[in-house]
Write a protein that holds these residues in place. Structure first.
Motif, PDB file in Angstrom:
ATOM      1  N   ILE A  16       0.821  -1.213   0.000  1.00  0.00           N
ATOM      2  CA  ILE A  16       0.000   0.000   0.000  1.00  0.00           C
ATOM      3  C   ILE A  16       0.858   1.268   0.000  1.00  0.00           C
ATOM      4  CG2 ILE A  16      -1.543   1.357   1.498  1.00  0.00           C
ATOM      5  CD1 ILE A  16      -2.994  -1.215   2.182  1.00  0.00           C
ATOM      6  N   CYS A  17       1.926   1.268   0.814  1.00  0.00           N
ATOM      7  CA  CYS A  17       2.725   2.489   1.006  1.00  0.00           C
ATOM      8  C   CYS A  17       3.924   2.585   0.085  1.00  0.00           C
ATOM      9  CB  CYS A  17       3.272   2.539   2.434  1.00  0.00           C
ATOM     10  SG  CYS A  17       2.037   2.536   3.698  1.00  0.00           S
TER      11      CYS A  17
ATOM     12  N   LEU B 154      -6.002  -2.126  -0.140  1.00  0.00           N
ATOM     13  CA  LEU B 154      -5.006  -2.005  -1.211  1.00  0.00           C
ATOM     14  C   LEU B 154      -5.664  -1.618  -2.528  1.00  0.00           C
ATOM     15  CD1 LEU B 154      -2.107  -2.391  -2.315  1.00  0.00           C
ATOM     16  CD2 LEU B 154      -2.695  -4.808  -2.685  1.00  0.00           C
TER      17      LEU B 154
ATOM     18  N   THR C  53      -6.595   2.170  -3.888  1.00  0.00           N
ATOM     19  CA  THR C  53      -5.712   3.079  -4.628  1.00  0.00           C
ATOM     20  C   THR C  53      -5.061   2.377  -5.817  1.00  0.00           C
ATOM     21  OG1 THR C  53      -3.903   2.574  -3.099  1.00  0.00           O
ATOM     22  CG2 THR C  53      -5.224   4.529  -2.622  1.00  0.00           C
TER      23      THR C  53
ATOM     24  N   ALA D   3      -5.160   1.558   5.271  1.00  0.00           N
ATOM     25  CA  ALA D   3      -5.588   2.640   4.391  1.00  0.00           C
ATOM     26  C   ALA D   3      -5.011   3.969   4.866  1.00  0.00           C
ATOM     27  CB  ALA D   3      -7.111   2.702   4.322  1.00  0.00           C
TER      28      ALA D   3
ATOM     29  N   ALA E 243      -1.478   5.037   3.770  1.00  0.00           N
ATOM     30  CA  ALA E 243      -1.281   5.581   2.424  1.00  0.00           C
ATOM     31  C   ALA E 243      -2.104   6.838   2.170  1.00  0.00           C
ATOM     32  CB  ALA E 243      -1.637   4.513   1.387  1.00  0.00           C
TER      33      ALA E 243
END
Length: 422
Positions: A247-248, A316, A319, A382, A385
């Motif tokens: 995610i990041c 995930l 985005t 979530a 990010a």
């Protein structure tokens, strides 16, 4: 109530140790009821659900001692003096029903309250009861309690689960170890937690074949002994922390992670453009460039995609580039995290058991509320990010399944802290 505050802080880098599996440990602990001799569990997770199960076992007369900061559990049921699992304890956690089979098998009678737990659908216990009835148990449900007896002891039998049930397979497996004769469980659950339980029971002297397949055969024995057994790594915690760098961005090594525990999940990550590599000490996950690709997900019993990673995977996909479809086939009512993700700018359309997620470039921090265990950690992911600050409220759910989440994510660069409630 406590809250978790997360501020988007860019890519992550470092190592995260994976704890022993909550769901495995909660199943292994009631196995102590099958024997008068000690059972020692190593690599135990330090979670509130483990404390709840400890309290339940102690209420039945078992001894539970935490050692090495809670990572080792020493259990002994040499002197059970109570065969009633009370509502006030059982209501806190669905896994409490797992004391029914062992108590009935050893003592010939048990009274267990119908359980509670997360609000993610009906999740009935009828399959637990039908499997025990196939072994000769006499059951009566009244005033919210299961009254079970087997005056002459349980007898071996054959039972085919109409649908795959992990908990019912575990309960029946434990009960069958002390039943007279041979028990055959068909369409049994194949999860790693089932294999782990069978390994522990074999260490105690049980005769079990086929664990990890859809047919398990148990030859009952007169008694079980003591054992020392390491709890299998938590595949849900593993998958959750694998999603953090996905995610990041960045690179995180999950220490103790194993591909065989999360094969279907890894296939979806790879399809999304996330790299997963085996290392000497675990699994290394990285995402270096750009957005991930949208992928579809269908939750299925093991070895399929785990329902307990669906909420995190949705975070995930929020985005990702493109549109993904997530279909929940295990539990109804398990998209309660979707409206909270939408508060952060996610585009999600839920129709029955299907959620369609159209990825956006950025999520925005917002106050959100956790509705269950896995939803709570999906909102934290979530928030990692998102632009700005995300406040996740009602995180008491989180403490049931994740040990030291702020410390583990903080150590790889996340900006995360817990705010104590009044």
């Amino acid at each position: 109530m406590d809250s978790i505050v997360v501020t988007g802080n860019g890519p992550l880098k470092g190592q995260i140790p994976i704890a022993g599996a909550k769901n495995a440990c909660l199943t292994l602990m009631p196995a102590t009821l099958l024997s008068e001799e000690p059972l020692t569990l190593t690599n135990a997770p330090r979670l509130s659900d483990i404390k709840t199960m400890s309290t339940l076992l102690q209420s039945l007369g078992a001894e539970v001692t935490q050692m090495q900061g809670g990572k080792v559990l020493a259990l002994s049921s040499h002197a059970l003096d109570n065969h009633v699992a009370d509502y006030d304890i059982v209501r806190k956690m669905r896994a409490s029903i797992l004391v029914l089979g062992p108590m009935l098998a050893r003592a010939g009678h048990a009274v267990v309250s119908l359980p509670g737990g997360c609000a993610i659908g009906a999740r009935p216990v009828d399959l637990h009861l039908k499997a025990l009835e196939a072994m000769g148990a006499e059951l009566d449900l009244r005033e919210g309690y299961v009254h079970a007896k087997a005056p002459g002891g349980l007898r071996g039998g054959t039972f085919e689960f109409p649908i795959v049930s992990v908990g019912a397979t575990e309960n029946a497996l434990m009960a069958a170890t002390l039943a007279k004769g041979t028990t055959v469980l068909k369409n049994a659950a194949r999860e790693p937690e089932i294999v782990d339980l069978a390994q522990c029971l074999r260490r105690m002297g049980a005769q079990i074949e086929g664990a990890g397949t859809s047919t398990i055969t148990i030859q009952g024995v007169d008694r079980l002994g003591g054992a020392t057994h390491p709890v299998v790594p938590d595949r849900i915690e593993l998958g959750t922390y694998m999603l953090a760098p996905a995610i990041c961005g960045g690179e995180v090594e999950c220490l103790g992670g194993r591909i065989d525990l999360v094969q279907a999940f890894c296939e979806r990550l790879n399809a999304a453009g996330v790299s997963v590599e085996e290392t000497e000490h675990g699994l290394k996950v990285s995402r270096q460039n750009g957005r991930v690709r949208a992928v579809d997900v269908i939750t299925e019993p093991f070895p399929g995609f785990p329902t307990d990673l669906q909420a995190q995977m949705m975070a995930l996909m929020c985005t990702a580039e493109g549109t993904s479809v997530l279909e929940e086939r295990i539990f109804e009512n398990r998209f309660m995290h979707a409206p909270e993700l939408m508060r952060m700018g996610a585009r999600i359309d839920v129709q029955g058991g299907t959620a369609t997620v159209t990825g956006v470039e950025h999520l925005k921090g917002a106050p959100v509320m956790a509705t269950d265990l896995r939803a709570s950690v999906s909102l934290i992911l979530a928030g990692l990010a998102a632009e700005g600050e995300t406040v996740v409220n009602r995180v008491y759910h989180l403490d049931r399944g994740y040990e030291s989440v702020e410390e583990k994510l903080g150590n790889v660069g996340a900006k995360i802290e817990r705010i104590s409630g009044q």
